[in-house]
Design a protein around this motif. Structure first.
Motif, PDB file in Angstrom:
ATOM      1  N   PHE A  68      43.788  67.082  63.693  1.00  0.00           N
ATOM      2  CA  PHE A  68      44.304  66.885  64.990  1.00  0.00           C
ATOM      3  C   PHE A  68      43.434  67.760  65.984  1.00  0.00           C
ATOM      4  CE2 PHE A  68      48.186  66.530  62.560  1.00  0.00           C
ATOM      5  CZ  PHE A  68      48.811  65.285  63.188  1.00  0.00           C
ATOM      6  N   LYS A  69      43.068  67.398  67.128  1.00  0.00           N
ATOM      7  CA  LYS A  69      42.469  67.994  68.125  1.00  0.00           C
ATOM      8  C   LYS A  69      43.166  67.940  69.522  1.00  0.00           C
ATOM      9  CE  LYS A  69      38.184  67.139  65.849  1.00  0.00           C
ATOM     10  NZ  LYS A  69      36.764  66.641  65.833  1.00  0.00           N
ATOM     11  N   PRO A  70      44.088  68.897  69.604  1.00  0.00           N
ATOM     12  CA  PRO A  70      45.289  68.718  70.719  1.00  0.00           C
ATOM     13  C   PRO A  70      44.472  68.848  72.205  1.00  0.00           C
ATOM     14  CG  PRO A  70      45.789  70.623  69.295  1.00  0.00           C
ATOM     15  CD  PRO A  70      44.510  70.031  68.773  1.00  0.00           C
ATOM     16  N   LEU A  71      44.937  67.971  73.098  1.00  0.00           N
ATOM     17  CA  LEU A  71      44.560  68.015  74.393  1.00  0.00           C
ATOM     18  C   LEU A  71      45.772  68.303  75.121  1.00  0.00           C
ATOM     19  CD1 LEU A  71      42.017  65.238  74.746  1.00  0.00           C
ATOM     20  CD2 LEU A  71      41.511  67.405  75.246  1.00  0.00           C
ATOM     21  N   ALA A  72      45.675  68.779  76.254  1.00  0.00           N
ATOM     22  CA  ALA A  72      46.831  68.980  77.393  1.00  0.00           C
ATOM     23  C   ALA A  72      46.980  67.422  78.085  1.00  0.00           C
ATOM     24  CB  ALA A  72      46.430  70.018  78.366  1.00  0.00           C
ATOM     25  N   GLN A  73      48.156  67.263  78.451  1.00  0.00           N
ATOM     26  CA  GLN A  73      48.310  66.132  79.222  1.00  0.00           C
ATOM     27  C   GLN A  73      48.047  66.135  80.615  1.00  0.00           C
ATOM     28  OE1 GLN A  73      52.313  65.342  77.858  1.00  0.00           O
ATOM     29  NE2 GLN A  73      51.814  64.383  76.075  1.00  0.00           N
ATOM     30  N   GLY A  74      48.246  67.560  81.155  1.00  0.00           N
ATOM     31  CA  GLY A  74      48.173  67.651  82.565  1.00  0.00           C
ATOM     32  C   GLY A  74      49.330  68.136  83.326  1.00  0.00           C
ATOM     33  N   ASP A  75      50.500  67.802  82.709  1.00  0.00           N
ATOM     34  CA  ASP A  75      51.757  67.966  83.429  1.00  0.00           C
ATOM     35  C   ASP A  75      52.450  69.411  82.903  1.00  0.00           C
ATOM     36  OD1 ASP A  75      52.434  67.269  80.934  1.00  0.00           O
ATOM     37  OD2 ASP A  75      53.860  65.554  81.863  1.00  0.00           O
ATOM     38  N   GLU A  76      51.748  70.022  82.370  1.00  0.00           N
ATOM     39  CA  GLU A  76      52.350  71.376  81.824  1.00  0.00           C
ATOM     40  C   GLU A  76      52.138  72.500  82.881  1.00  0.00           C
ATOM     41  OE1 GLU A  76      49.736  69.804  80.421  1.00  0.00           O
ATOM     42  OE2 GLU A  76      50.490  69.117  78.232  1.00  0.00           O
ATOM     43  N   PRO A  77      53.008  73.719  82.942  1.00  0.00           N
ATOM     44  CA  PRO A  77      52.765  74.569  83.848  1.00  0.00           C
ATOM     45  C   PRO A  77      51.688  75.502  83.454  1.00  0.00           C
ATOM     46  CG  PRO A  77      54.611  75.176  82.314  1.00  0.00           C
ATOM     47  CD  PRO A  77      53.923  74.014  81.612  1.00  0.00           C
ATOM     48  N   TYR A  78      50.804  75.110  83.174  1.00  0.00           N
ATOM     49  CA  TYR A  78      49.513  76.102  83.376  1.00  0.00           C
ATOM     50  C   TYR A  78      48.175  75.522  84.064  1.00  0.00           C
ATOM     51  CZ  TYR A  78      52.516  77.160  79.195  1.00  0.00           C
ATOM     52  OH  TYR A  78      53.401  77.633  78.599  1.00  0.00           O
ATOM     53  N   ALA A  79      47.195  76.518  84.666  1.00  0.00           N
ATOM     54  CA  ALA A  79      46.296  76.135  85.277  1.00  0.00           C
ATOM     55  C   ALA A  79      45.087  75.665  84.294  1.00  0.00           C
ATOM     56  CB  ALA A  79      45.889  77.346  86.238  1.00  0.00           C
ATOM     57  N   TRP A  80      45.166  74.587  84.013  1.00  0.00           N
ATOM     58  CA  TRP A  80      44.044  74.003  82.820  1.00  0.00           C
ATOM     59  C   TRP A  80      42.768  73.981  83.389  1.00  0.00           C
ATOM     60  CZ3 TRP A  80      46.462  74.827  78.665  1.00  0.00           C
ATOM     61  CH2 TRP A  80      47.784  74.274  78.174  1.00  0.00           C
ATOM     62  N   VAL A  81      41.727  74.266  82.785  1.00  0.00           N
ATOM     63  CA  VAL A  81      40.351  74.200  83.178  1.00  0.00           C
ATOM     64  C   VAL A  81      39.837  73.117  82.431  1.00  0.00           C
ATOM     65  CG1 VAL A  81      38.248  75.668  83.386  1.00  0.00           C
ATOM     66  CG2 VAL A  81      40.474  76.726  83.292  1.00  0.00           C
ATOM     67  N   ASN A  82      39.280  73.399  81.113  1.00  0.00           N
ATOM     68  CA  ASN A  82      39.038  72.008  80.580  1.00  0.00           C
ATOM     69  C   ASN A  82      39.940  71.195  79.402  1.00  0.00           C
ATOM     70  OD1 ASN A  82      35.919  71.494  81.180  1.00  0.00           O
ATOM     71  ND2 ASN A  82      35.987  73.936  80.892  1.00  0.00           N
ATOM     72  N   GLU A  83      41.075  71.828  79.242  1.00  0.00           N
ATOM     73  CA  GLU A  83      42.057  71.566  78.240  1.00  0.00           C
ATOM     74  C   GLU A  83      42.596  70.192  78.234  1.00  0.00           C
ATOM     75  OE1 GLU A  83      42.040  74.239  79.932  1.00  0.00           O
ATOM     76  OE2 GLU A  83      42.395  75.930  78.593  1.00  0.00           O
ATOM     77  N   THR A  84      42.388  69.513  79.425  1.00  0.00           N
ATOM     78  CA  THR A  84      42.831  67.962  79.431  1.00  0.00           C
ATOM     79  C   THR A  84      41.694  67.116  78.975  1.00  0.00           C
ATOM     80  OG1 THR A  84      42.141  67.740  81.682  1.00  0.00           O
ATOM     81  CG2 THR A  84      44.474  68.270  81.194  1.00  0.00           C
ATOM     82  N   LYS A  85      40.527  67.494  78.750  1.00  0.00           N
ATOM     83  CA  LYS A  85      39.382  66.715  78.546  1.00  0.00           C
ATOM     84  C   LYS A  85      38.496  67.201  77.069  1.00  0.00           C
ATOM     85  CE  LYS A  85      36.928  68.258  82.307  1.00  0.00           C
ATOM     86  NZ  LYS A  85      37.726  69.085  83.091  1.00  0.00           N
ATOM     87  N   ILE A  86      38.548  68.670  76.820  1.00  0.00           N
ATOM     88  CA  ILE A  86      37.903  68.869  75.888  1.00  0.00           C
ATOM     89  C   ILE A  86      38.890  69.784  74.602  1.00  0.00           C
ATOM     90  CG2 ILE A  86      35.894  70.341  74.967  1.00  0.00           C
ATOM     91  CD1 ILE A  86      34.809  70.200  77.750  1.00  0.00           C
TER      92      ILE A  86
END
Ligand SMILES: C[S@@+](CC[C@H](N)C(=O)[O-])C[C@H]1O[C@@H](n2cnc3c(N)ncnc32)[C@H](O)[C@@H]1O
Length: 240
Positions: free
Chosen positions: A210-228
Motif C-alpha cells: 500500500f502507498k497511502p495518499l491523503a484524500q484532502g478532507d482530513e484536518p491537516y495542512a497537507w503539502v504533498n500528501e494528496t499527490k505523493i
C-alpha cells in the motif's frame, strides 16, 4: 561506513515521545486496522522497533497482546513510563533469540527499517520470519524514497538537496517538524526493488503493498500528501 542509530539519544527520545498520529504520520497508521483485520488471525504480536511505544500502544488498543522491542534504551525508558502495563524489552544488537520460533501471529515494524543498516536487513527479516507462526503476517511500514526529496506536513527535506542523488543504501537526512528536536534524522534510503530482494532472501513474500495518499478532507495542512505517497506499507507472509 558505520551507521549510528540516531534514536539512541535522550533529547531525541523525549521529542519523539510527543508525536502522536497527526499530519503525515496519520497516513502511516490510518489503514493499519483494516489491513490487520483482513490478514491477521490471533492476537500475539511483536512490535519490532517500538521506540517510545506509540506503535505498541496503537496495537494494544486494537486488542493485540504486544511485546515491544528496541535497541534504544532511551526510547524504551519512555515507552515503559507512558505504558507501565506494557511489555517493552531491550534487544541489544537485535538479538531476538529470547523468543521461541513460530511465536507471533503479527509482527509490525513502523519506520524501523529506515534505520536498519543495509547489511543487517536480510538477517533481521529472516529472524522475524522465523518468529512468525506459519500463517502469521508481518506489516512493515517504511519511508518511500520520495519522502526525502519533498516537503510534508510533518517533515522538511529542503536543506538536503543531496538526497536527490541518493541511491539505495545511502544515508539521507530529514527533519521532523512535528516536534521540538530540529536536528536531522539520518535514515538509509531503500528502494522498493531493494526491499523485494531482501524479502526474497529472507523467504518472505509481499502479498500486498500500500502507498497511502491523503484524500484532502482530513484536518491537516497537507503539502504533498494528496499527490505523493510518503510511506510504503508491506504486508508479508512466509514464502515457504
Ligand atoms: C522512527 S522510530 C519508530 C518508533 C515506533 N515504531 C513508532 O511508530 O512510533 C524507529 C525505532 O526503531 C529503533 N531501531 C532502529 N534500528 C533498530 C534495530 N536494528 N533493532 C530494533 N530497533 C531498532 C530505533 O531505536 C527507534 O526507536
Amino acid at each position: 561506513m558505520d551507521f549510528i542509530n540516531c534514536y539512541e539519544d535522550v533529547s531525541r527520545a523525549d521529542a519523539y515521545a510527543t508525536l502522536e498520529f497527526a499530519n503525515t504520520y496519520y497516513l502511516a497508521y490510518r489503514d493499519l486496522p483494516a489491513i490487520m483485520s483482513e490478514h491477521v488471525t490471533g492476537t500475539k504480536a511483536l512490535d519490532f522497533g517500538c521506540g517510545t511505544g506509540r506503535s505498541t500502544r496503537f496495537l494494544r488498543k486494537l486488542g493485540f497482546k504486544v511485546t515491544g522491542v528496541d535497541i534504544s534504551e532511551d526510547m524504551l525508558r519512555i515507552a515503559r513510563a507512558l505504558d507501565p502495563a506494557g511489555d517493552y524489552r531491550l534487544v541489544p544488537r537485535d538479538d531476538l533469540s529470547e523468543f521461541a520460533p513460530e511465536t507471533f501471529d503479527l509482527i509490525v515494524s513502523l519506520f524501523t527499517f529506515d534505520n536498519v543498516p543495509s547489511a543487517a536487513k536480510v538477517r533481521i527479516f529472516s529472524d522475524l520470519r522465523n518468529l512468525l507462526r506459519p500463517a502469521g503476517t508481518i506489516v512493515s511500514v517504511v519511508s518511500s524514497p520520495d519522502i526525502y526529496t519533498h516537503e510534508w506536513a510533518s517533515f522538511t527535506t529542503k536543506d538536503f538537496p543531496e538526497n536527490a542523488a541518493a541511491r539505495s543504501g545511502d544515508v539521507v537526512r530529514i527533519v521532523v517538524t512535528d516536534h521540538q528536536d530540529r536536528r536531522p534524522v539520518e535514515d538509509i534510503l531503500w528502494t522498493d526493488e531493494s526491499y523485494r530482494a531482501v524479502y526474497r532472501e529472507a523467504s518472505l513474500e509481499a502479498i500486498q503493498v500500500f502507498k497511502p495518499l491523503a484524500q484532502g478532507d482530513e484536518p491537516y495542512a497537507w503539502v504533498n500528501e494528496t499527490k505523493i505517497p510518503p510511506w510504503v506499507i508491506y504486508v508479508l507472509r512466509r514464502a515457504i
